[in-house]
Enzyme design. Structure first.
Site, PDB file in Angstrom:
ATOM      1  N   ASP A 171      -7.369  -1.905   3.339  1.00 35.68           N
ATOM      2  CA  ASP A 171      -6.397  -2.964   3.087  1.00 35.68           C
ATOM      3  C   ASP A 171      -6.796  -4.287   3.732  1.00 35.68           C
ATOM      4  O   ASP A 171      -6.203  -5.320   3.424  1.00 35.68           O
ATOM      5  CB  ASP A 171      -5.016  -2.553   3.622  1.00 35.68           C
ATOM      6  CG  ASP A 171      -4.478  -1.303   2.961  1.00 35.68           C
ATOM      7  OD1 ASP A 171      -4.602  -1.211   1.723  1.00 35.68           O
ATOM      8  OD2 ASP A 171      -3.958  -0.427   3.668  1.00 35.68           O
ATOM      9  N   ASP A 198      -2.024  -0.577   5.991  1.00 33.95           N
ATOM     10  CA  ASP A 198      -2.373  -0.127   7.342  1.00 33.95           C
ATOM     11  C   ASP A 198      -3.791   0.404   7.460  1.00 33.95           C
ATOM     12  O   ASP A 198      -4.200   0.818   8.545  1.00 33.95           O
ATOM     13  CB  ASP A 198      -1.394   0.961   7.803  1.00 33.95           C
ATOM     14  CG  ASP A 198      -1.643   2.294   7.108  1.00 33.95           C
ATOM     15  OD1 ASP A 198      -2.114   2.290   5.943  1.00 33.95           O
ATOM     16  OD2 ASP A 198      -1.387   3.341   7.723  1.00 33.95           O
ATOM     17  N   ASP A 209       0.849  -1.186   0.000  1.00 36.17           N
ATOM     18  CA  ASP A 209       0.000   0.000   0.000  1.00 36.17           C
ATOM     19  C   ASP A 209       0.888   1.240   0.000  1.00 36.17           C
ATOM     20  O   ASP A 209       2.066   1.175   0.358  1.00 36.17           O
ATOM     21  CB  ASP A 209      -0.900  -0.032   1.238  1.00 36.17           C
ATOM     22  CG  ASP A 209      -1.776   1.200   1.346  1.00 36.17           C
ATOM     23  OD1 ASP A 209      -2.382   1.581   0.331  1.00 36.17           O
ATOM     24  OD2 ASP A 209      -1.846   1.791   2.439  1.00 36.17           O
TER      25      ASP A 209
END
Length: 759
Positions: free
Chosen positions: A511, A507, A311
């Site tokens: 996700d 985080d 990410d």
């Protein structure tokens, strides 16, 4: 006490304790001369272990797999059948010990999505004729008008009649607050980052976006397959070999004892003991490095991983905007403008306001006092500072900009940065450029991950495509997928798993489904028990991305040691089986030989506890000092670029003043910092970097900075009464060159030095 009522780990520990007591009791009984009684005690140990082992094997066979436990069952049955009870007791000890060790390595963590559910609002404030009324969120219906207070999560999908400012990073990864205009849609799960806002519900809570993310994570967790243990993978070929040797020994000699001896020596103790020890040791090392790995299968998978999906926002970037540049109008001082902006922004809860206040603090600029401060949602903050009305925020659409401001706006677009305008008495005096910066340790971490075997690294983010591509190019990643929804992230993970064992790192709430679907989900969990941390298989505790590389290196080494132990142990076991088949090892002696093999492979497995020598750590105090100085030198670096820009209008009085200010700051602040790095920082890093030659390229940049500074001062020495027209071109080249070298030099130090492991 009924063992069925005990948790699995306690049941396995109780089994081991009981077996050890029976083995010891049998030994004492034999020593006292009661050989038959001793054999009955040892037989009890074998039978006691056989019962739960049969249950474990039956469960494996129902799942259409067989593993190391099947050989243990055959060995236990064979020793009891032919009366080799001591050998059976020894096998029972090894089986029970291996089960306890593996249970300790497993530390199974549920993917129950607790944090996702905890974050979901349970109450909504519905507007009624009598005022806002708090009701259960499940009772909200489409068309109702609700109030979302500052800092609250929007409970249902809806429309904002009057607009508002929202932190959407949890769902989209966009780090900057998003301003929604009147009648724009807003999704559940985003955070109200401004004043209280009205939302007209367009769906129930169950039909809203946030509930969909929860369902995706649940489905992905349910689909995620168990990663096979190393022991089970080895047993797939070891089991047929052992059975074949035992069968041939019996058929060719007619002696069942030889077959039993083969099965006893074939007990896969290197797999049952050494592999769990290596895995447990790796998990312990990872924990000390700040990464909690939730089970042994996760560590095994991480040690074999080939693909990493990462990410962006909050993972490879800081997750919050920072002021990266400041462009002042001609005649205005950067520190003064920054102080005025911080004076009004310190009263705002906006995330960009916090960035302005941090920039002022880093530059040692004390905000002036502000009065009559007001904030207009989605527009900006204004107040009276030292008798002048100061406003910080967005410029109205279509507002006329002076030439310097048009250049600043263009820089914002070119740098993919948000622009905050600072106005004094209605006139723009500065532009603050804000970006979500790449973590200083991100590039080094990506290089370490590639060295650890993750050869395919891709960025997977909900942020804008242009921002995502910029970050991916800076980190040298293989591919990028921007503006990805949770559903698209989930599909990307499933596609990546076809290319190899896949790690997903993130985080945010968005996700969680991808983390649950990956072979290994790694969450940055320092901000609390987030949904990402609950859905992940491993959690980085201190928010340092470098911990991901630490975990990958530890897992790779632990996996390598576990495989070495398994291969060496099974090879020695095959030699012992052949000796037993030839009649050279009786069952009891075979069990003892197997124990010797176990000791050898366990000693090798314990190497996973030791950290490899990686060089001396860097001194933390020195690193932190110079890292802090980098932050404080922002106004000085800004002054260099500002001086170069001011020369666009020629040799004016304002340009002369800007150039002299830049020269003073370079001489009094920047150069002493560079000289201190050369004499204090670089020698202190010599051991950590492998010698003084490692810092030579950076020393060469110091020399270039000093050369350009001398050239700048010689220019001013040539023009004591003011810059001359024939100096303008060379002065601009000097200043722009100095700005470029400083930008590169600071970035290199922050990435290469300030991210070093410190003592």
């Amino acid at each position: 006490m009924r063992t069925e009522a005990l948790p699995p780990r306690l049941r396995e520990a109780a089994l081991l304790a009981a077996v050890l007591l029976l083995v010891a009791g049998g030994g004492v009984t034999w020593w006292l001369g009661a050989a038959q009684a001793a054999e009955r005690v040892w037989a009890a140990a074998a039978v006691l272990t056989l019962v739960p082992t049969l249950v474990w094997v039956a469960a494996d066979l129902r799942a259409r797999r067989w593993g190391a436990d099947l050989l243990a069952v055959l060995a236990l049955v064979a020793t009891v059948a032919v009366g080799e009870f001591l050998a059976g007791a020894i096998v029972a000890t090894m089986v029970a010990t291996g089960r306890v060790l593996e249970a300790g390595a497993r530390r199974q963590a549920s993917r129950n999505l607790t944090a996702l559910l905890e974050r979901a609002p349970r109450v909504a404030h519905v507007r009624t004729a009598a005022g806002p009324e708090s009701v259960p969120v499940d009772s909200v219906r489409a068309g109702q008008l609700i109030v979302v207070l500052p800092g609250e999560v929007v409970p249902v999908d809806g429309v904002v009649p009057h607009g508002g400012v929202f932190d959407e990073s949890a769902l989209t990864g966009e780090p900057l607050p998003v301003t929604r205009q009147a009648n724009d849609t807003v999704r559940s799960g985003v955070l109200n980052a401004g004043a209280a806002v009205d939302v007209r519900a367009s769906a129930t809570a169950a039909a809203s976006a946030y509930a969909g993310v929860v369902r995706l994570a649940e489905q992905a967790a349910a689909r995620s397959a168990r990663v096979a243990r190393i022991a089970d993978r080895a047993a797939i070929w070891f089991l047929p070999i052992a059975l074949l040797i035992a069968a041939l020994a019996w058929l060719l000699t007619g002696q069942a004892e030889r077959a039993v001896a083969v099965l006893v020596t074939a007990t896969p103790c290197p797999l049952l003991l050494a592999v769990p020890i290596a895995v447990t040791a790796g998990m312990s090392r990872a924990s000390k490095a700040g990464v909690v790995v939730k089970d042994g299968a996760t560590l095994e998978a991480l040690g074999r991983a080939a693909v990493l999906l990462v990410d962006k926002t909050g993972t490879v970037t800081a997750g919050r905007p920072e002021i990266t540049d400041l462009v002042c109008a001609p005649g205005h001082d950067a520190a003064e403008v920054l102080g005025q902006a911080a004076a009004v922004e310190q009263f705002s809860p906006h995330v960009l306001a916090a960035a302005v206040v941090r920039a002022a603090s880093s530059a040692d600029v004390v905000p002036a006092g502000a009065e009559d401060v007001t904030e207009e949602v989605g527009s900006g903050v204004q107040g009276v500072v030292e008798g002048r009305r100061v406003r910080v925020g967005r410029r109205p659409a279509g507002a006329e900009l002076p030439a310097w401001a048009r250049g600043a706006a263009r820089r914002g677009r070119l740098d993919l940065a948000s622009v905050l305008w600072v106005e004094c008495d209605g006139e723009p005096v500065a532009a603050l450029l804000a970006k979500d910066p790449i973590r200083p340790d991100a590039a080094r971490t990506m290089r370490r991950l590639r060295a650890a075997g993750l050869g395919d690294i891709r960025l997977l983010t909900g942020d804008r495509v242009d921002n995502a591509r910029e970050v991916a190019s800076m980190l040298g990643l293989d591919d990028v997928h921007g503006e990805a929804t949770p559903e698209e992230k989930l599909r990307a993970v499933e596609a990546a798993r076809a290319r190899g064992v896949t790690v997903m790192t993130g985080d945010g709430v968005n996700d969680a489904p991808a983390l649950a679907a990956a072979d290994v989900g790694v969450a940055l969990g320092s901000r609390g028990a987030t949904a990402a941390a609950q859905a992940a298989d491993a959690v980085i505790l201190d928010d340092r991305l470098a911990r991901l590389a630490d975990a990958a290196e530890i897992a790779r080494r632990s996996h390598r040691i576990a495989v070495q132990s398994a291969v060496a142990g099974t090879a020695l076991s095959i030699v012992a089986m052949l000796a037993a088949a030839g009649g050279f090892l009786a069952p009891v002696l075979g069990a003892l030989v197997q124990e010797a093999i176990d000791v050898a492979v366990i000693v090798n497995a314990l190497r996973a506890l030791r950290a490899p020598r990686l060089g001396a750590p860097a001194p933390a105090g020195v690193l932190r000092r110079f890292e802090t100085e980098h932050e404080r030198l922002l106004p000085a670096r800004t002054a260099v670029r500002q001086a170069a820009d001011s020369l666009a209008g020629g040799a004016t009085t304002a340009a002369d003043r800007a150039v002299r200010t830049a020269a003073r700051l370079v001489t009094e602040e920047l150069l002493p910092h560079e000289y201190a790095e050369e004499s204090e920082l670089y020698p202190a890093l010599a051991d950590a970097l492998g010698g003084p030659e490692s810092t030579f390229p950076m020393s060469r940049e110091h020399a270039e900075i000093a050369r350009l500074a001398r050239r700048l001062n010689r220019h001013l020495g040539e023009a004591p009464d003011g810059i001359q027209p024939d100096q303008v071109d060379d002065l601009r080249a000097t200043l722009y060159g100095l700005d470029a070298v400083l930008t590169l030099h600071f970035a290199q130090e922050e990435e290469a030095y300030f991210t070093l492991p410190s003592a």
